[in-house]
Scaffold this motif. Sequence first.
Motif, PDB file in Angstrom:
ATOM      1  N   ILE A  34       5.344  79.813 -10.432  1.00  0.00           N
ATOM      2  CA  ILE A  34       4.685  80.157  -9.172  1.00  0.00           C
ATOM      3  C   ILE A  34       4.579  78.881  -8.332  1.00  0.00           C
ATOM      4  N   PRO A  35       5.457  78.693  -7.379  1.00  0.00           N
ATOM      5  CA  PRO A  35       5.343  77.474  -6.557  1.00  0.00           C
ATOM      6  C   PRO A  35       3.992  77.416  -5.853  1.00  0.00           C
ATOM      7  N   CYS A  36       3.198  76.422  -6.183  1.00  0.00           N
ATOM      8  CA  CYS A  36       1.869  76.262  -5.591  1.00  0.00           C
ATOM      9  C   CYS A  36       1.664  74.820  -5.147  1.00  0.00           C
ATOM     10  N   GLY A  65      -0.243  85.742  -2.757  1.00  0.00           N
ATOM     11  CA  GLY A  65      -0.188  84.320  -3.065  1.00  0.00           C
ATOM     12  C   GLY A  65      -1.504  83.600  -2.845  1.00  0.00           C
ATOM     13  N   LYS A  66      -2.567  84.319  -2.569  1.00  0.00           N
ATOM     14  CA  LYS A  66      -3.870  83.699  -2.324  1.00  0.00           C
ATOM     15  C   LYS A  66      -4.657  83.582  -3.629  1.00  0.00           C
ATOM     16  N   VAL A  67      -5.266  82.427  -3.841  1.00  0.00           N
ATOM     17  CA  VAL A  67      -6.103  82.230  -5.023  1.00  0.00           C
ATOM     18  C   VAL A  67      -7.428  82.966  -4.804  1.00  0.00           C
ATOM     19  N   GLU A  68      -7.701  83.933  -5.674  1.00  0.00           N
ATOM     20  CA  GLU A  68      -8.927  84.726  -5.541  1.00  0.00           C
ATOM     21  C   GLU A  68     -10.052  84.213  -6.427  1.00  0.00           C
ATOM     22  N   HIS A  87     -12.562  73.041  -7.443  1.00  0.00           N
ATOM     23  CA  HIS A  87     -12.568  73.117  -5.973  1.00  0.00           C
ATOM     24  C   HIS A  87     -11.150  73.045  -5.418  1.00  0.00           C
ATOM     25  N   GLU A  88     -10.360  72.094  -5.909  1.00  0.00           N
ATOM     26  CA  GLU A  88      -8.999  71.939  -5.411  1.00  0.00           C
ATOM     27  C   GLU A  88      -8.120  73.117  -5.828  1.00  0.00           C
ATOM     28  N   ALA A  89      -8.401  73.709  -6.990  1.00  0.00           N
ATOM     29  CA  ALA A  89      -7.644  74.888  -7.426  1.00  0.00           C
ATOM     30  C   ALA A  89      -7.869  76.050  -6.465  1.00  0.00           C
ATOM     31  N   ARG A  90      -9.083  76.188  -5.978  1.00  0.00           N
ATOM     32  CA  ARG A  90      -9.401  77.271  -5.029  1.00  0.00           C
ATOM     33  C   ARG A  90      -8.703  77.066  -3.684  1.00  0.00           C
ATOM     34  N   GLN A  91      -8.352  75.821  -3.371  1.00  0.00           N
ATOM     35  CA  GLN A  91      -7.706  75.522  -2.091  1.00  0.00           C
ATOM     36  C   GLN A  91      -6.177  75.591  -2.174  1.00  0.00           C
ATOM     37  N   ALA A  92      -5.644  75.889  -3.333  1.00  0.00           N
ATOM     38  CA  ALA A  92      -4.191  75.870  -3.521  1.00  0.00           C
ATOM     39  C   ALA A  92      -3.493  76.877  -2.604  1.00  0.00           C
ATOM     40  N   VAL A  93      -2.303  76.512  -2.192  1.00  0.00           N
ATOM     41  CA  VAL A  93      -1.450  77.393  -1.387  1.00  0.00           C
ATOM     42  C   VAL A  93      -0.255  77.781  -2.250  1.00  0.00           C
ATOM     43  N   CYS A  94      -0.094  79.070  -2.491  1.00  0.00           N
ATOM     44  CA  CYS A  94       0.960  79.542  -3.386  1.00  0.00           C
ATOM     45  C   CYS A  94       1.872  80.556  -2.711  1.00  0.00           C
ATOM     46  N   LYS A  95       3.077  80.653  -3.256  1.00  0.00           N
ATOM     47  CA  LYS A  95       3.975  81.718  -2.839  1.00  0.00           C
ATOM     48  C   LYS A  95       3.702  82.951  -3.711  1.00  0.00           C
ATOM     49  N   PRO A  96       3.878  84.165  -3.166  1.00  0.00           N
ATOM     50  CA  PRO A  96       3.706  85.370  -3.995  1.00  0.00           C
ATOM     51  C   PRO A  96       4.664  85.349  -5.182  1.00  0.00           C
ATOM     52  N   PHE A  97       4.187  85.856  -6.326  1.00  0.00           N
ATOM     53  CA  PHE A  97       5.035  85.946  -7.509  1.00  0.00           C
ATOM     54  C   PHE A  97       5.747  87.288  -7.494  1.00  0.00           C
ATOM     55  N   LEU A  98       7.053  87.281  -7.700  1.00  0.00           N
ATOM     56  CA  LEU A  98       7.850  88.506  -7.683  1.00  0.00           C
ATOM     57  C   LEU A  98       8.243  88.910  -9.099  1.00  0.00           C
ATOM     58  N   ASP A  99       8.084  90.202  -9.405  1.00  0.00           N
ATOM     59  CA  ASP A  99       8.509  90.690 -10.719  1.00  0.00           C
ATOM     60  C   ASP A  99      10.015  90.909 -10.721  1.00  0.00           C
ATOM     61  N   VAL A 100      10.558  91.485 -11.804  1.00  0.00           N
ATOM     62  CA  VAL A 100      12.011  91.637 -11.946  1.00  0.00           C
ATOM     63  C   VAL A 100      12.595  92.570 -10.900  1.00  0.00           C
ATOM     64  N   ASP A 101      11.741  93.429 -10.320  1.00  0.00           N
ATOM     65  CA  ASP A 101      12.205  94.363  -9.286  1.00  0.00           C
ATOM     66  C   ASP A 101      12.032  93.798  -7.883  1.00  0.00           C
ATOM     67  N   VAL A 137       1.975  63.959   1.764  1.00  0.00           N
ATOM     68  CA  VAL A 137       2.938  65.013   2.088  1.00  0.00           C
ATOM     69  C   VAL A 137       3.739  65.426   0.862  1.00  0.00           C
ATOM     70  N   ARG A 138       4.155  64.452   0.044  1.00  0.00           N
ATOM     71  CA  ARG A 138       4.949  64.771  -1.150  1.00  0.00           C
ATOM     72  C   ARG A 138       4.207  65.705  -2.103  1.00  0.00           C
ATOM     73  N   ALA A 139       2.899  65.567  -2.165  1.00  0.00           N
ATOM     74  CA  ALA A 139       2.098  66.425  -3.049  1.00  0.00           C
ATOM     75  C   ALA A 139       2.079  67.874  -2.580  1.00  0.00           C
ATOM     76  N   LYS A 140       2.508  68.116  -1.345  1.00  0.00           N
ATOM     77  CA  LYS A 140       2.475  69.468  -0.783  1.00  0.00           C
ATOM     78  C   LYS A 140       3.844  70.139  -0.770  1.00  0.00           C
TER      79      LYS A 140
END
Length: 213
Positions: A34-36, A65-68, A87-101, A137-140
């Motif tokens: 999950i790219p985050c 892709g939102k951390v709930e 705290h930083e985990a809650r601020q993470a920005v992630c891409k949606p995870f896609l299943d095999v379909d 920037v590299r960390a993002k």
Amino acid sequence: MTSKLQIGLTTIIAISIGSAHAQQSVRYVPVKAIPCQYALPPSALQKLPPQSLRSAVRVSINAHGKVEDAVLEQSSGDLAFDRLAVHEARQAVCKPFLDVDGNAIPVETNFLFAVTSAEFRPDVSSETFAAKVERLVRAKILWDGETGHLRTTISVRCSSDGKLLSATIVRSSGNPEWDAVALSAVQHSEPMPSDLDGKTPKNFRITVQPGSA
């Protein structure tokens, strides 16, 4: 009358159990799948205890892709560091995870936060402004494509307190997908760091290329 009542209760219980089971079927996937974007703020490194620290945070990510939710799963032994990690985990920005379909689904994963002992940590106060911006920037960056010969130059305009006012590509890498990733990384690097005078320059350029933070 008794048999009908028992049948009714059995049906209700079965439905309840089925619903509970459905709510618990969130899939766990490794964080690499999950790219985050998540990282410890550089300004916090010098305030941490001198020893090496490591925390694991369990996060729930919805189909968008939102951390709930984020819960500490493995403590570092230092309360302040654990709180910072959650705290930083809650601020993470992630891409949606896609299943095999190809459908976006909610998932759970673990974020790992770690710092080396104080003697090996970067001295943020002695870094140049350019080095601070590059590290931030590299960390993002979220990128799993080719890494060679990709350099995107972005013009940045900020307020003196680091608030990002605009970010524009002024020199493309020739790869539109990488350009979009580079621009997104800059846009998510707010606030920008300050220079030696304690203020963020109003205008500057940064060249972004793939690589580890």
